[in-house]
Design an enzyme around this catalytic site. Structure first.
Site, PDB file in Angstrom:
ATOM      1  N   ARG A  58      -5.540  13.818 -10.533  1.00 29.88           N
ATOM      2  CA  ARG A  58      -5.974  12.417 -10.643  1.00 29.88           C
ATOM      3  C   ARG A  58      -5.668  11.845 -12.020  1.00 29.88           C
ATOM      4  O   ARG A  58      -5.621  10.639 -12.202  1.00 29.88           O
ATOM      5  CB  ARG A  58      -7.469  12.291 -10.300  1.00 29.88           C
ATOM      6  CG  ARG A  58      -7.976  10.860 -10.297  1.00 29.88           C
ATOM      7  CD  ARG A  58      -9.185  10.626  -9.394  1.00 29.88           C
ATOM      8  NE  ARG A  58     -10.186  11.660  -9.498  1.00 29.88           N
ATOM      9  CZ  ARG A  58     -11.009  11.849 -10.540  1.00 29.88           C
ATOM     10  NH1 ARG A  58     -10.953  11.030 -11.571  1.00 29.88           N
ATOM     11  NH2 ARG A  58     -11.881  12.831 -10.535  1.00 29.88           N
ATOM     12  N   TYR A 111       0.376 -13.747  -1.360  1.00 31.20           N
ATOM     13  CA  TYR A 111       0.273 -12.799  -0.254  1.00 31.20           C
ATOM     14  C   TYR A 111      -1.146 -12.910   0.332  1.00 31.20           C
ATOM     15  O   TYR A 111      -2.125 -13.027  -0.417  1.00 31.20           O
ATOM     16  CB  TYR A 111       0.552 -11.395  -0.789  1.00 31.20           C
ATOM     17  CG  TYR A 111       0.265 -10.299   0.198  1.00 31.20           C
ATOM     18  CD1 TYR A 111       1.047 -10.145   1.332  1.00 31.20           C
ATOM     19  CD2 TYR A 111      -0.798  -9.427   0.004  1.00 31.20           C
ATOM     20  CE1 TYR A 111       0.770  -9.145   2.248  1.00 31.20           C
ATOM     21  CE2 TYR A 111      -1.075  -8.418   0.913  1.00 31.20           C
ATOM     22  CZ  TYR A 111      -0.293  -8.287   2.030  1.00 31.20           C
ATOM     23  OH  TYR A 111      -0.566  -7.304   2.928  1.00 31.20           O
ATOM     24  N   ASP A 176       3.502 -11.444  -9.374  1.00 35.47           N
ATOM     25  CA  ASP A 176       3.866 -10.563  -8.264  1.00 35.47           C
ATOM     26  C   ASP A 176       5.366 -10.741  -8.031  1.00 35.47           C
ATOM     27  O   ASP A 176       5.824 -11.805  -7.613  1.00 35.47           O
ATOM     28  CB  ASP A 176       3.043 -10.932  -7.021  1.00 35.47           C
ATOM     29  CG  ASP A 176       3.236  -9.940  -5.870  1.00 35.47           C
ATOM     30  OD1 ASP A 176       4.361  -9.413  -5.735  1.00 35.47           O
ATOM     31  OD2 ASP A 176       2.287  -9.732  -5.109  1.00 35.47           O
ATOM     32  N   LYS A 201       7.663  -2.452  -0.150  1.00 35.32           N
ATOM     33  CA  LYS A 201       8.687  -3.358   0.345  1.00 35.32           C
ATOM     34  C   LYS A 201      10.078  -2.918  -0.143  1.00 35.32           C
ATOM     35  O   LYS A 201      10.506  -1.834   0.205  1.00 35.32           O
ATOM     36  CB  LYS A 201       8.326  -4.787  -0.069  1.00 35.32           C
ATOM     37  CG  LYS A 201       6.833  -5.144   0.152  1.00 35.32           C
ATOM     38  CD  LYS A 201       6.435  -5.172   1.612  1.00 35.32           C
ATOM     39  CE  LYS A 201       4.924  -5.229   1.833  1.00 35.32           C
ATOM     40  NZ  LYS A 201       4.198  -6.293   1.159  1.00 35.32           N
TER      41      LYS A 201
END
Ligand SMILES: *Cc1c(COP(=O)(O)O)cnc(C)c1O
Length: 388
Positions: A58, A111, A176, A201
């Site tokens: 982590r 989005y 973004d 994407k």
């Protein structure tokens, strides 16, 4: 850019004596020397990217780190931090920027998930929805972040990043950059503090990875890594390997898909069933090419849009974008369903709007498919009443 994409994040491989990046799946690491372990843990907890030992997965992972370095090179930023999804990356940015200043200024459209996360106040952060020219007036002493997309999802509108950065007056700006990719636009060059990607994407590019990433300077990266350690929104090393593997072909995939999108945008504009086509006009300064995503409005609203989605055969009716195959979806019904309906309409997300993410199929085949689907709309408009 082509050379950077091929070699980015691979500079340590020759010294390791390998050609392909190794995948490190360890969840924990041996720590025989307690003093060394303590200093590695302290360094990672303070936001350092690497230490003598990763200590625990982590905190740090070498395979994820290679992808991050690669994307930072492509964006031209000091650093990059990868997350388990685009939404996890966005959440980390909001937590990092707004721990004390609990207000953001955001430009619509965004989005649908981003819009909903802000609007529902899950994180307890207030939002002021602004236009590019009302950003300055919307900034408050407690504003921690200004947030925008360009080109915008799904209407492909563009925002002048440098102008918003100037209006923000020192408040960090998050852009973004999912639609443009680092191949067509580098927000950091225009003053954006945080460049966000849904790596699901174009970066992944093959429809088989969910991931997010933020390209930024070293200070932001340290804070984002601290948030990632605390919230655990990790990118899995296998996903990071796939993302890194996709970087060398990113410029080619984006350019080839863009060429097809350019042709389709022109052809769609000439079809009788299409009211308007939304496709960016690249200025060559901020945006170096229009990209591979376009939207178009069909005559006949939701019913006509549904007809197109059910009639395509080669094109896949599905949300998401940036894959090798062409995807079509209905923003008002799917990706932007949770956006407030009046805001949706004000942003131009109408019932007849379809978003097309153009892939790598032969453009003639794509046009045959789309044209065939649109012809079915034309014959339904006006509705045929058969007098028997
Ligand atoms: C898909 C998308 C997101 C969300 O990313 P996930 O990887 O699905 O969490 C954010 N911004 C834009 C522009 C997107 O297209």
């Amino acid at each position: 850019m082509d050379s950077i994409a091929v070699h980015a994040g691979r500079h340590d491989l020759a010294a390791l004596g390998v050609h392909a990046p190794p995948i490190d799946l360890s969840s924990t690491y041996p720590l025989p020397d307690l003093d060394e372990a303590v200093s590695a843990l302290d360094a990672l907890a303070a936001g350092e990217a690497e230490a003598a030992s990763p200590v625990y997965a982590r905190l740090c992972n070498p395979t994820v780190r290679r992808f991050e370095r690669g994307l930072a090179e492509l964006e031209g930023t000091e650093d990059c931090v990868a997350f388990s999804s685009g939404m996890a990356a966005l959440t980390a940015c909001l937590l990092a920027a707004c721990s004390e200043r609990r207000h953001v200024v955001a430009l619509r459209p965004l989005y649908g998930g981003t819009d909903h996360l802000l609007a529902c106040r899950l994180l307890g952060i207030d939002v002021t929805w602004a236009e590019a020219d009302t950003v300055a007036a919307s900034i408050r002493p407690e504003t921690g972040l200004v947030l925008l997309e360009t080109p915008q999802n799904p209407t492909l509108g563009q925002v002048d990043i440098a102008a918003v950065v100037a209006s923000a007056g020192g408040v960090p700006v998050l852009v973004d950059n999912t639609f443009a990719t680092p191949i067509l636009q580098n927000p950091a060059r225009h003053g954006a503090a945080l460049t966000l990607h849904s790596a699901t994407k174009f970066l992944g590019g093959h429809g088989d990875v969910v991931a997010g990433a933020v390209a930024c300077d070293g200070g932001w990266a340290a804070r984002l890594r601290q948030v990632r350690i605390l919230t655990g929104a990790l990118l899995h090393p296998l996903a990071a390997y796939l993302l890194h593997r996709s970087l060398p072909t990113l410029p080619f995939r984006v350019r080839e898909a863009q060429e097809r999108a350019r042709v389709l945008a022109g052809l769609l504009a000439g079809h009788a069933a299409v009211e308007r086509v939304l496709y960016p006009d690249a200025d060559g300064v901020q945006l170096r090419g229009p990209g591979a995503v376009l939207a178009f409005e069909v005559v006949g609203g939701r019913e006509a849009a549904a007809t197109v989605m059910e009639s395509v055969r080669l094109v896949t009716p599905a949300v998401s974008l940036g894959s090798t195959d062409t995807l079509i979806q209905h923003p008002a019904g799917l990706t932007h369903r949770l956006v407030d309906s009046s805001a949706r309409e004000a942003s131009g997300i109408t019932d007849g709007l379809l978003r097309l993410s153009v892939g790598l199929e032969d453009v003639h085949d794509l046009w045959d498919d789309l044209c065939g689907a649109l012809d079915r709309v034309s014959v339904l408009q006006p509705p045929l009443t058969l007098a028997l």
